[in-house]
Design an enzyme around this catalytic site. Structure first.
Site, PDB file in Angstrom:
ATOM      1  N   ASN A 208       0.956 -17.613 -29.749  1.00 20.06           N
ATOM      2  CA  ASN A 208       0.057 -16.576 -29.269  1.00 20.06           C
ATOM      3  C   ASN A 208      -1.464 -16.952 -29.301  1.00 20.06           C
ATOM      4  O   ASN A 208      -2.177 -15.991 -29.063  1.00 20.06           O
ATOM      5  CB  ASN A 208       0.447 -15.275 -29.817  1.00 20.06           C
ATOM      6  N   CYS A 209      -1.532 -18.303 -29.538  1.00 20.61           N
ATOM      7  CA  CYS A 209      -3.304 -18.499 -29.464  1.00 20.61           C
ATOM      8  C   CYS A 209      -3.458 -19.286 -28.276  1.00 20.61           C
ATOM      9  O   CYS A 209      -3.061 -20.368 -28.130  1.00 20.61           O
ATOM     10  CB  CYS A 209      -3.418 -19.555 -30.745  1.00 20.61           C
TER      11      CYS A 209
END
Lengths: 120, 111
Positions: free
Chosen positions: B109-110
């Site tokens: 989720n980066c």
């Protein structure tokens, strides 16, 4: 409330990729500082249960991921009361440490004011 | 980059330099991964690396910046639970670089 997003979690945890995709979308939003609430309903309730054994199908635990939500700043979880009752699951079985779990009698009423609703 | 040579052993890496197999990780591998990022590991680095691994065991995911800062803050106090502190240790992108050295997957989720 106006910029708040609501994610509907409606899928059982491992039957399809939908539940995981949904949680990843929620985590990504939260990591980007978006305000997001979750509503678990239908078979999505099963995502919250503790006794998952995903190793058997070489998956990671969805509940473990859900337990990270407070770390991402997501602390408000809504759960459809009727979906719980229909599946014979008590509210004590669906707690996530650090998050506030609120039972909802009328999901439509909860959903209505959100401008953005994601459905998984 | 596809392999990392550690003490004569070839450790497979993905195209961004993350371990392909999490079980390949040990302290020597971490030192070597850190070298590719031009970081020399001090006790302050190890403290964060160990907490990252704990985060991964607990939640089965690599943290993005926000949860990483929060988790470090809870465990090591507000002085260290700050993005500037982590930036100094693991520049330029602490969540990605520290996850790499800790042997974890890249935070999905980066973005």
């Amino acid at each position: 409330m106006s910029n708040q997003t609501l994610a509907l979690c409606r899928a059982a945890p491992y039957g399809s990729a939908l539940a995981r995709e949904g949680i990843e979308a929620v985590l990504a939003s939260a990591a980007m500082e978006q305000e997001i609430d979750l509503l678990f309903l239908g078979d999505g309730i099963f995502q919250l249960l503790d006794n998952q054994a995903p190793e058997a199908i070489e998956q990671k635990s969805l509940r473990r991921n859900l337990m990270a939500l407070p770390m991402f700043g997501v602390e408000q979880l809504y759960v459809c009361q009727r979906s719980l009752e229909e599946r014979g699951i008590g509210p004590d079985l669906i707690q996530i440490p650090g998050a506030e779990v609120t039972l909802v009698g009328n999901p439509g009423e909860l959903i209505a004011p959100y401008q953005c609703v994601l459905s998984f | 980059m596809s392999n990392l040579n550690v003490n004569g052993q070839e450790i497979p890496l993905d195209k961004e330099g993350y371990l392909r197999n999490l079980n390949d990780w040990n302290r020597d591998v971490a030192e070597e991964l850190a070298r590719t990022e031009e970081i020399e590991l001090s006790s302050a680095h190890w403290e964060v690396i160990e907490l990252l691994q704990e985060f991964y065991r607990q939640f089965e995911l690599s943290p993005a910046m926000r949860p990483l800062v929060k988790f470090i803050g809870q465990r090591l106090g507000p002085e260290k639970g700050r993005s500037i502190y982590l930036m100094q240790l693991f520049p330029p992108s602490p969540a990605k670089i520290a996850s790499k050295i800790a042997g974890l997957p890249k935070p999905t989720n980066c973005l």
